[in-house]
Write a protein that holds these residues in place. Structure first.
Motif, mmCIF file in Angstrom:
data_model
loop_
_atom_site.group_PDB
_atom_site.id
_atom_site.type_symbol
_atom_site.label_atom_id
_atom_site.label_comp_id
_atom_site.label_asym_id
_atom_site.label_seq_id
_atom_site.Cartn_x
_atom_site.Cartn_y
_atom_site.Cartn_z
ATOM 1 N N ARG A 95 4.190 12.155 0.733
ATOM 2 C CA ARG A 95 4.230 12.324 2.188
ATOM 3 C C ARG A 95 3.058 11.622 2.869
ATOM 4 N N LEU A 96 1.884 11.667 2.249
ATOM 5 C CA LEU A 96 0.723 11.006 2.847
ATOM 6 C C LEU A 96 0.929 9.497 2.850
ATOM 7 N N ALA A 97 1.469 8.972 1.753
ATOM 8 C CA ALA A 97 1.766 7.536 1.706
ATOM 9 C C ALA A 97 2.863 7.183 2.712
ATOM 10 N N GLN A 98 3.820 8.076 2.889
ATOM 11 C CA GLN A 98 4.901 7.852 3.859
ATOM 12 C C GLN A 98 4.348 7.723 5.271
ATOM 13 N N VAL A 99 3.420 8.627 5.642
ATOM 14 C CA VAL A 99 2.830 8.597 6.990
ATOM 15 C C VAL A 99 2.001 7.331 7.177
ATOM 16 N N LEU A 100 1.136 7.029 6.198
ATOM 17 C CA LEU A 100 0.286 5.844 6.315
ATOM 18 C C LEU A 100 1.128 4.575 6.334
ATOM 19 N N GLY A 101 2.183 4.549 5.525
ATOM 20 C CA GLY A 101 3.083 3.402 5.536
ATOM 21 C C GLY A 101 3.793 3.249 6.872
ATOM 22 N N ASN A 102 4.151 4.376 7.490
ATOM 23 C CA ASN A 102 4.792 4.326 8.806
ATOM 24 C C ASN A 102 3.843 3.756 9.858
ATOM 25 N N LEU A 103 2.556 4.161 9.792
ATOM 26 C CA LEU A 103 1.579 3.632 10.748
ATOM 27 C C LEU A 103 1.375 2.127 10.545
ATOM 28 N N LEU A 104 1.323 1.684 9.285
ATOM 29 C CA LEU A 104 1.174 0.243 9.011
ATOM 30 C C LEU A 104 2.404 -0.531 9.479
ATOM 31 N N THR A 105 3.594 0.058 9.254
ATOM 32 C CA THR A 105 4.834 -0.610 9.673
ATOM 33 C C THR A 105 4.897 -0.743 11.190
ATOM 34 N N ASN A 106 4.522 0.352 11.905
ATOM 35 C CA ASN A 106 4.514 0.287 13.365
ATOM 36 C C ASN A 106 3.525 -0.758 13.864
ATOM 37 N N ALA A 107 2.336 -0.772 13.248
ATOM 38 C CA ALA A 107 1.333 -1.752 13.658
ATOM 39 C C ALA A 107 1.867 -3.175 13.464
ATOM 40 N N ALA A 108 2.561 -3.408 12.356
ATOM 41 C CA ALA A 108 3.109 -4.744 12.094
ATOM 42 C C ALA A 108 4.225 -5.080 13.081
ATOM 43 N N LYS A 109 5.069 -4.083 13.399
ATOM 44 C CA LYS A 109 6.185 -4.320 14.320
ATOM 45 C C LYS A 109 5.701 -4.737 15.698
ATOM 46 N N TYR A 110 4.692 -4.020 16.185
ATOM 47 C CA TYR A 110 4.280 -4.199 17.577
ATOM 48 C C TYR A 110 3.049 -5.090 17.720
ATOM 49 N N THR A 111 2.805 -5.918 16.709
ATOM 50 C CA THR A 111 1.739 -6.922 16.774
ATOM 51 C C THR A 111 2.375 -8.288 16.638
ATOM 52 N N PRO A 112 2.072 -9.213 17.546
ATOM 53 C CA PRO A 112 2.659 -10.559 17.452
ATOM 54 C C PRO A 112 2.329 -11.215 16.114
ATOM 55 N N PRO A 113 3.161 -12.147 15.655
ATOM 56 C CA PRO A 113 2.923 -12.814 14.360
ATOM 57 C C PRO A 113 1.504 -13.374 14.265
ATOM 58 N N GLY A 114 0.941 -13.252 13.062
ATOM 59 C CA GLY A 114 -0.407 -13.732 12.838
ATOM 60 C C GLY A 114 -1.482 -12.798 13.344
ATOM 61 N N GLY A 115 -1.131 -11.562 13.588
ATOM 62 C CA GLY A 115 -2.100 -10.591 14.094
ATOM 63 C C GLY A 115 -3.008 -10.042 13.006
ATOM 64 N N ARG A 116 -3.930 -9.204 13.427
ATOM 65 C CA ARG A 116 -4.900 -8.618 12.496
ATOM 66 C C ARG A 116 -4.772 -7.100 12.516
ATOM 67 N N ILE A 117 -4.623 -6.506 11.347
ATOM 68 C CA ILE A 117 -4.494 -5.055 11.197
ATOM 69 C C ILE A 117 -5.586 -4.577 10.258
ATOM 70 N N VAL A 118 -6.315 -3.553 10.691
ATOM 71 C CA VAL A 118 -7.432 -3.025 9.902
ATOM 72 C C VAL A 118 -7.101 -1.592 9.503
ATOM 73 N N LEU A 119 -7.130 -1.319 8.203
ATOM 74 C CA LEU A 119 -6.963 0.033 7.680
ATOM 75 C C LEU A 119 -8.339 0.490 7.193
ATOM 76 N N ALA A 120 -8.906 1.489 7.862
ATOM 77 C CA ALA A 120 -10.262 1.933 7.546
ATOM 78 C C ALA A 120 -10.241 3.387 7.085
ATOM 79 N N VAL A 121 -11.109 3.687 6.105
ATOM 80 C CA VAL A 121 -11.256 5.053 5.587
ATOM 81 C C VAL A 121 -12.710 5.460 5.757
ATOM 82 N N THR A 122 -12.933 6.584 6.420
ATOM 83 C CA THR A 122 -14.288 7.132 6.568
ATOM 84 C C THR A 122 -14.250 8.606 6.214
#
Length: 632
Positions: free
Chosen positions: A384-411
């Motif tokens: 489930r945790l991977a499902q949620v994080l994967g959903n956030l990454l997928t949304n970020a990719a969908k709504y970012t124009p091609p060649g965009g930058r996505i940062v996944l940070a853990v603190t």
């Protein structure tokens, strides 16, 4: 005064009568001494009716007898009660008869005065009772209206040139008074043009209530105001009352908002059904076309394999849609349960990236992963945790124009663990941030071509809340990117569970700087020897104090720490290591004979990354050491 004195008690009236007689006698004595005649004693007779009326029959009779004696003493012969001369006897007799009549008349007047006094008292009592009844009625009226908790007020019209120019507040119950700004001061007696509930419109009050003051009737209307907590709605019911207007008003904000929410939900439902039809048609179209291709004669093996690939990919897309719908249904019914285990966040991140990899690569996005040096483990449902994080990454990719930058940070800190996905895509407008986690909500309605049912974020939010955490979103605005963050409480943090034993890998392990701390010299030396055979640089100490001292000049990557040390325990040593900036990111591995769940909780709270019970499996230990320096 006569009526008032007539109401005095008998004893008080008698005392006042005797005092009055004494005053009359003294006055008579003075007058007689001056006049030297026999008639001045008749002054007593003149006082008889007043004394009788004021102080009673006994006082009047006493004054009459005293007057007779007084007159006899002053008639010839003076100083004796004998009266010799016939004229004096006639005067004395006349005084006696007239005085008796005056006493009787005074007695009747006293009765009249007493009746008048009783009537006056009864009148005062009745007036007091009426006033008390009025006060009690007003008090009951106030208590009843105040206890209702519903604002109630009375307004009276103010006429100018025969027309109602304004309304005046005549009464407010406590609930109505609370609607006013405290700075309004005294409300009752003020005009509605200048003093009114916060946010209310004066023209609306005048236009709706003034007609009711001119004629009998009833009216009901809604008032929308801008309050401190946003928009509010009040339903007002008003009626005529003898030239004034009485009104009740109730806060119907929850009802209006519920109606708006139902309307919004109905709109979203329609959008959802339209989107669902769109999303189902997308995979159905190629599936149908592939079926027609397979029916054609002479289909090559290569084309057939391509058809199978398309079928699998599109059926998987449909299955994913259905899985999301089923998950939402389970959460709504409380039927979804988490399968928690101790899992490395690095593994969760890897699975999430695999979920989003096709769209990330398809749009040529740059994915940057920022994670702490130390390995990080949490107790969570890995899938489930991977499902949620994967959903956030997928949304970020969908709504970012091609060649965009996505940062996944853990603190991580003492309060919580945060996994954030930040992009430089289309962003979210501020007025839409509060609605993006609602069911069937689209991040941007103009991007339906990107796909999705609008339930992914709502589902993700519910899954994170089941973990005891929260999902948040932020954006600087349209075309300024967005950031979604998973916040897990610090209690989710855990030490790594022992891994199943397996054969040692054939590849060489990376060389690490290691500190071994154990008060059992043989155990410490044996473990040191094993680690040195693996090619690691190892330092060995036999107490907590030595470990703290050696860290002043030695910077290991990994510390193997026994818990049951004499003096400073391994738990305390771990806390000091985490509190020191130079060593706070070192990988801490507990080596202990204590292996109960509560022991693992203690080591997790102290900051250990792994917990191994003696004797330690070398393969598991090597994997833990190898994780040092890798991204969590």
């Amino acid at each position: 005064m006569i009526v008032r004195i007539a109401q005095y008690p008998l004893k008080k009236r008698l005392l006042l009568g005797i005092a009055s007689i004494a005053v009359v006698l003294v006055a008579q004595q003075a007058l007689t001494m001056i006049a030297q005649g026999r008639l001045p004693f008749l002054l007593i007779g003149a006082a008889l009716p007043f004394v009788t009326v004021l102080f009673g029959t006994f006082s009047g009779a006493l004054l009459l007898v005293t007057g007779i004696g007084f007159g006899a003493l002053w008639m010839e012969p003076v100083g004796s009660l004998d009266v010799w001369r016939s004229n004096d006897q006639i005067v004395l007799l006349a005084y006696t008869v007239v005085g008796a009549l005056l006493v009787v008349a005074g007695q009747q007047l006293a009765k009249v005065a007493q009746r008048a006094g009783r009537a006056e008292t009864a009148t005062h009592d009745a007036a007091d009772r009426l006033l008390q009844v009025e006060r009690d009625a007003r008090h009951r009226f106030d208590v009843a209206l105040n206890s209702a908790g519903v604002p109630f007020f009375i307004v009276t019209p103010v006429l100018r040139d025969g027309h109602i120019a304004e309304l005046r507040w005549d009464y407010l119950n406590e609930a109505a008074a609370r609607l006013f700004n405290p700075a309004a001061g005294v409300v009752v007696g003020s005009s509605t043009l200048y003093v009114r509930p916060a946010g209310w419109d004066a023209d609306l009050l005048l236009s709706r209530l003034a007609p009711l003051a001119e004629r009998d009737g009833r009216d009901a209307f809604d008032v929308q105001v801008q309050g401190e907590d946003g928009e509010q709605w009040f339903h007002v019911v008003a009626a005529s009352l003898q030239g004034s207007v009485v009104a009740w008003c109730g806060d119907v904000t929850p009802r209006v908002r519920a109606e708006q929410a139902l309307s919004e939900a109905d709109r979203r439902k329609d959008e959802f059904l339209a989107t669902l039809a769109h999303e189902l048609r997308n995979p159905l179209a190629p599936i149908r076309q592939v079926a027609e291709i397979l029916e054609q004669p002479g289909v090559t093996d290569e084309r057939r394999q391509w058809c199978v690939t398309v079928l699998r990919r599109q059926s998987a897309a449909m299955a994913l849609l259905l899985d999301d719908l089923l998950d939402v249904s389970r959460i709504t019914r409380g039927a979804l349960t988490l399968r928690k285990e101790v899992v490395a966040l690095r593994e969760v991140i890897d699975e999430a990236v695999e979920i989003a990899r096709p769209i990330l690569e398809g749009k040529a996005h740059e994915l940057v992963i920022e994670s702490p040096i130390r390995p990080l483990h949490v107790e969570a449902d890995r899938l489930r945790l991977a499902q949620v994080l994967g959903n956030l990454l997928t949304n970020a990719a969908k709504y970012t124009p091609p060649g965009g930058r996505i940062v996944l940070a853990v603190t991580a800190d003492d309060a919580e663990i945060v996994l954030s996905v930040e992009d430089n895509g289309i962003g979210i407008e501020p007025d839409k941030l509060s609605a993006i986690f609602s069911m069937f909500s689209q991040i941007n309605p103009d991007h339906h071509r990107e796909g999705g049912l609008g339930i992914g974020l709502a589902l993700s939010k519910s899954l994170i809340e089941l973990h005891g955490g929260r999902l948040t979103a932020s954006s600087a605005g349209k075309d300024l990117g967005s950031c979604f963050s998973i916040h897990l409480p610090a209690e989710c943090r855990a030490v790594a569970a022992p891994m199943p034993a397996r054969d040692a890998p054939a590849v060489a392990l990376a060389k690490r700087c290691i500190l071994v701390v154990d008060d059992n010299i043989d155990a410490a030396d044996a473990l040191t020897a094993v680690l040195e055979l693996e090619g690691h640089e190892v330092r060995t100490v036999y107490s907590g104090e030595e470990a703290i001292d050696v860290l002043d000049h030695y910077s290991p990557e990994v510390i193997l720490l026994d818990l049951g040390l004499p003096g400073i325990s391994g738990i305390d040593v771990a806390r000091r290591i985490r509190a020191t900036p130079a060593t706070k990111d070192v990988t801490l591995i507990a080596i202990t004979g204590w292996g109960q769940p509560q022991d693992r909780e203690r080591t997790a709270e102290a900051g250990f990354d792994f917990h191994f019970t003696k004797p330690v499996d070398v393969v598991q230990l090597n994997e833990a050491i190898e994780s040092a320096g890798a991204a969590a």
